[in-house]
Scaffold this motif. Sequence first.
Motif, PDB file in Angstrom:
ATOM      1  N   VAL A  84       0.866  -1.172   0.000  1.00  0.00           N
ATOM      2  CA  VAL A  84       0.000   0.000   0.000  1.00  0.00           C
ATOM      3  C   VAL A  84       0.904   1.224   0.000  1.00  0.00           C
ATOM      4  O   VAL A  84       1.687   1.437   0.944  1.00  0.00           O
ATOM      5  N   ILE A  85       0.822   2.033  -1.049  1.00  0.00           N
ATOM      6  CA  ILE A  85       1.730   3.173  -1.170  1.00  0.00           C
ATOM      7  C   ILE A  85       1.063   4.505  -0.863  1.00  0.00           C
ATOM      8  O   ILE A  85       1.758   5.519  -0.696  1.00  0.00           O
ATOM      9  N   ALA A  86      -0.269   4.531  -0.778  1.00  0.00           N
ATOM     10  CA  ALA A  86      -0.952   5.782  -0.448  1.00  0.00           C
ATOM     11  C   ALA A  86      -2.393   5.494  -0.053  1.00  0.00           C
ATOM     12  O   ALA A  86      -2.986   4.502  -0.496  1.00  0.00           O
ATOM     13  N   ASP A  87      -2.922   6.364   0.776  1.00  0.00           N
ATOM     14  CA  ASP A  87      -4.345   6.378   1.100  1.00  0.00           C
ATOM     15  C   ASP A  87      -4.952   7.649   0.508  1.00  0.00           C
ATOM     16  O   ASP A  87      -4.457   8.755   0.769  1.00  0.00           O
ATOM     17  N   LEU A  88      -5.986   7.484  -0.292  1.00  0.00           N
ATOM     18  CA  LEU A  88      -6.665   8.630  -0.871  1.00  0.00           C
ATOM     19  C   LEU A  88      -7.861   9.010  -0.004  1.00  0.00           C
ATOM     20  O   LEU A  88      -8.579   8.130   0.486  1.00  0.00           O
ATOM     21  N   PRO A  89      -8.117  10.298   0.187  1.00  0.00           N
ATOM     22  CA  PRO A  89      -9.322  10.708   0.915  1.00  0.00           C
ATOM     23  C   PRO A  89     -10.551  10.333   0.111  1.00  0.00           C
ATOM     24  O   PRO A  89     -10.604  10.562  -1.090  1.00  0.00           O
ATOM     25  N   SER A  90     -11.527   9.732   0.779  1.00  0.00           N
ATOM     26  CA  SER A  90     -12.640   9.157   0.009  1.00  0.00           C
ATOM     27  C   SER A  90     -14.014   9.462   0.565  1.00  0.00           C
ATOM     28  O   SER A  90     -14.999   8.962   0.048  1.00  0.00           O
ATOM     29  N   GLY A  91     -14.100  10.241   1.640  1.00  0.00           N
ATOM     30  CA  GLY A  91     -15.372  10.373   2.334  1.00  0.00           C
ATOM     31  C   GLY A  91     -15.601   9.167   3.221  1.00  0.00           C
ATOM     32  O   GLY A  91     -14.790   8.233   3.278  1.00  0.00           O
TER      33      GLY A  91
END
Length: 319
Positions: A84-91
Amino acid sequence: MMRYLLLPALAMIATPAAAETIYVSNEKGNSITVIDGASLKPIATWPVGARPRGITISRDGKHLYVCASNDHAVQIIERATGKVIADLPSGQDPEQFALSVDGAMLFAANEDDAAITAIDVRGKRVAFQVDVGVEPEGMATSPDGKWVVATSETDHKVHWIDIAGQQMVAETQVDERPRHAEFTADGSKLWVSAEIGGTLQIIDVATKTVEHSIAFKPPGVPAEKNLPVGVRFTPDGKLALVALGRANQIAFVDTATRAILAYVPVGQRVWHLAISKDGQRAYAANGLSDTLSVIDIAERREIAQIPTGDAPWGVVIAP
């Protein structure tokens, strides 16, 4: 009971489907199972965030995107390493999502917030949000890049969002608890499964009205277990395969005549599915069997069940 069935002769055939890799999101296992298309065996298990459900692949094929619903994030996974290289904001509580035609945006259904979140993938930021109906789930983008649609489980509607205008402009009433949506390749029709309604409805995109309904009644299956969810078209567009949930079967539908051609038994609580690029095989996630069914499309039969993690949910295929 976990099963592993394989026809040995089939595994030896070098086909395009055999050259592919299958990725399965395990909702309760907090993992991705990686399966080799040639051997039809798991080759890796990648840990991800809490309650992974929706899963897709980037347009360039380098990354997987997965909805880590209980972590309120869309995670980017590097295919080469499984990290896992990033977490995107998703609500809040993203469940399913759809990728824009150019791959720059992800549109996530926020089940808890009655909204959809548009995510700028490169910028790793929220581009905009749109309020929709209660408990949105199914998401799809139109081939022309104009529309993203969301299905509302509680309101029994399809919501049409104008991507350029960043606003909802229309709604279509459908049968009870719509769970998944798929545009046809030419973008003229939208096929929507209704889990509680036990139907699949075909919507004319130009008028945004339901023009046809298909009722599923697999032999010997009680009506309350006939729960259509995942829908996928074969690459030639001639067939739609529909996962019927606790009916434990896949329905084959002729897209031209809209007739049901066959019901194929698979594992327990079949949820979502994917189809190989050559149209030879389908792969279906069996949430209560903890397996992935492999279906020979030409022969209309299951040829294998492959062990996965706990409660497989979504499936995606990549070369």
